[in-house]
Design an enzyme around this catalytic site. Structure first.
Site, PDB file in Angstrom:
ATOM      1  N   ASP A   1       0.860  -1.179   0.000  1.00 23.31           N
ATOM      2  CA  ASP A   1       0.000   0.000   0.000  1.00 23.31           C
ATOM      3  C   ASP A   1       0.901   1.236   0.000  1.00 23.31           C
ATOM      4  O   ASP A   1       2.113   1.133   0.216  1.00 23.31           O
ATOM      5  CB  ASP A   1      -0.893  -0.023   1.241  1.00 23.31           C
ATOM      6  CG  ASP A   1      -1.736   1.221   1.395  1.00 23.31           C
ATOM      7  OD1 ASP A   1      -2.446   1.563   0.438  1.00 23.31           O
ATOM      8  OD2 ASP A   1      -1.657   1.852   2.460  1.00 23.31           O
TER       9      ASP A   1
ATOM     10  N   ASP B   1      -0.370   5.171   0.904  1.00 21.99           N
ATOM     11  CA  ASP B   1      -0.678   6.208   1.886  1.00 21.99           C
ATOM     12  C   ASP B   1      -0.752   5.628   3.295  1.00 21.99           C
ATOM     13  O   ASP B   1      -1.551   4.723   3.562  1.00 21.99           O
ATOM     14  CB  ASP B   1      -1.988   6.903   1.537  1.00 21.99           C
ATOM     15  CG  ASP B   1      -1.866   7.721   0.262  1.00 21.99           C
ATOM     16  OD1 ASP B   1      -0.827   8.374   0.089  1.00 21.99           O
ATOM     17  OD2 ASP B   1      -2.806   7.700  -0.546  1.00 21.99           O
TER      18      ASP B   1
ATOM     19  N   ARG C   1      -8.395  16.841  -8.991  1.00 22.11           N
ATOM     20  CA  ARG C   1      -7.214  17.066  -9.841  1.00 22.11           C
ATOM     21  C   ARG C   1      -6.350  18.176  -9.246  1.00 22.11           C
ATOM     22  O   ARG C   1      -5.113  18.047  -9.179  1.00 22.11           O
ATOM     23  CB  ARG C   1      -7.650  17.440 -11.258  1.00 22.11           C
ATOM     24  CG  ARG C   1      -6.482  17.605 -12.239  1.00 22.11           C
ATOM     25  CD  ARG C   1      -6.917  18.285 -13.517  1.00 22.11           C
ATOM     26  NE  ARG C   1      -7.365  19.647 -13.291  1.00 22.11           N
ATOM     27  CZ  ARG C   1      -6.539  20.671 -13.084  1.00 22.11           C
ATOM     28  NH1 ARG C   1      -5.220  20.493 -13.093  1.00 22.11           N
ATOM     29  NH2 ARG C   1      -7.022  21.886 -12.890  1.00 22.11           N
TER      30      ARG C   1
ATOM     31  N   THR D   1      -4.814   5.583  -4.246  1.00 23.77           N
ATOM     32  CA  THR D   1      -4.404   6.929  -4.616  1.00 23.77           C
ATOM     33  C   THR D   1      -4.094   7.009  -6.100  1.00 23.77           C
ATOM     34  O   THR D   1      -3.921   5.987  -6.773  1.00 23.77           O
ATOM     35  CB  THR D   1      -3.194   7.379  -3.772  1.00 23.77           C
ATOM     36  OG1 THR D   1      -3.080   8.803  -3.838  1.00 23.77           O
ATOM     37  CG2 THR D   1      -1.900   6.742  -4.246  1.00 23.77           C
TER      38      THR D   1
END
Length: 255
Positions: free
Chosen positions: A10, A12, A84, A125
């Site tokens: 993973d 984050d 974004r 993410t």
């Protein structure tokens, strides 16, 4: 059980403590830039982390914490653009070097790569965020040792759904029995387990240290360094001081 062949990470909260001082800050910067009076403090962001995926987190915030806000006609477009902008702020934070790797992360990645263990990332993410982190930790020329980066919207369902892990396993032509996963959250643990991966090490952080990690192979406060040993919080190997390749192989043999 086959021999350990691959290690899936993973991002984050696992590779780095990106959530509180990275993504949260970037979200707030994006809100300010968009003229919104929203602010996600540390406590609120902890509640929002129940939902994985940045765009999904914005929607969860609107559904549960800011229901009075008047939504635009095209909410999907609004959320996508806001996310974004947030990602651009996050990349800037990474480029400034404000988010270091967690203890033991680079050591274990290098040890596994040197031993011929295949390495992959499975995260909710966005790819740009992963690239920014890997460029900061390993250099901007693609010198990182990860064979595959499964990130963002390559699958529709985010963790705790197993889709991102299944996608990675399919692309690498691996069986779940060949792999171990490194996660930091209950959602991540459930995703890996639901994909059939039974060897999962959980390295908690300030946002996840009170979560329940049933059947995790090992739960630690960090992966550990020689000068900074880990604390075992649950699972096997109660006397471990570092998560290294030898320990991962022992856990894998037991799972």
């Amino acid at each position: 059980m086959s021999e350990l062949a691959a290690l899936i990470w993973d991002v984050d909260g696992t590779l780095a403590d990106t959530e509180r001082d990275g993504h949260r800050v970037a979200f707030n910067n994006a809100f300010s830039q968009a003229g919104l009076d929203w602010h996600w403090d540390v406590e609120l962001y902890g509640q929002l982390l129940k939902v994985t995926g940045g765009k999904e987190r914005i929607r969860y915030y609107l559904d549960e914490f800011n229901t009075a806000w008047e939504r635009p006609a095209n909410l999907d477009r609004f959320v996508a653009e806001l996310h974004r902008q947030k990602s651009e702020f996050f990349v800037s934070l990474m480029e400034e070097g404000r988010i270091p790797p967690r203890p033991g992360v680079i050591r274990l990645i290098q040890e596994a790569a040197d031993a011929g263990i295949r390495l992959a990332i499975a995260t909710t993410t966005t790819p740009a965020n992963v690239d920014a982190l890997l460029n900061r930790f390993f250099g901007p020329q693609g010198d990182h040792p990860f064979e595959l980066i499964a990130a963002g919207d390559v699958v529709p369902a985010k963790k705790p759904a197993p889709d991102i892990y299944r996608w990675a396993l399919e692309k690498m032509q691996l069986s779940p029995d060949d792999c171990a996963a490194i996660e930091d959250s209950r959602n991540g643990l459930l995703a890996a387990q639901s994909a059939g991966i039974t060897t999962v090490v959980v390295t908690v952080n300030g946002y996840t240290d009170n979560e329940i990690f049933t059947d995790a192979s090992l739960i630690v406060d960090q992966l550990g360094e020689p000068e900074s040993p880990l604390q075992v919080l649950g699972g096997a190997e109660s006397h471990a001081t570092m998560v290294d390749l030898g320990l991962l192989r022992r856990l894998h043999a037991l799972s």
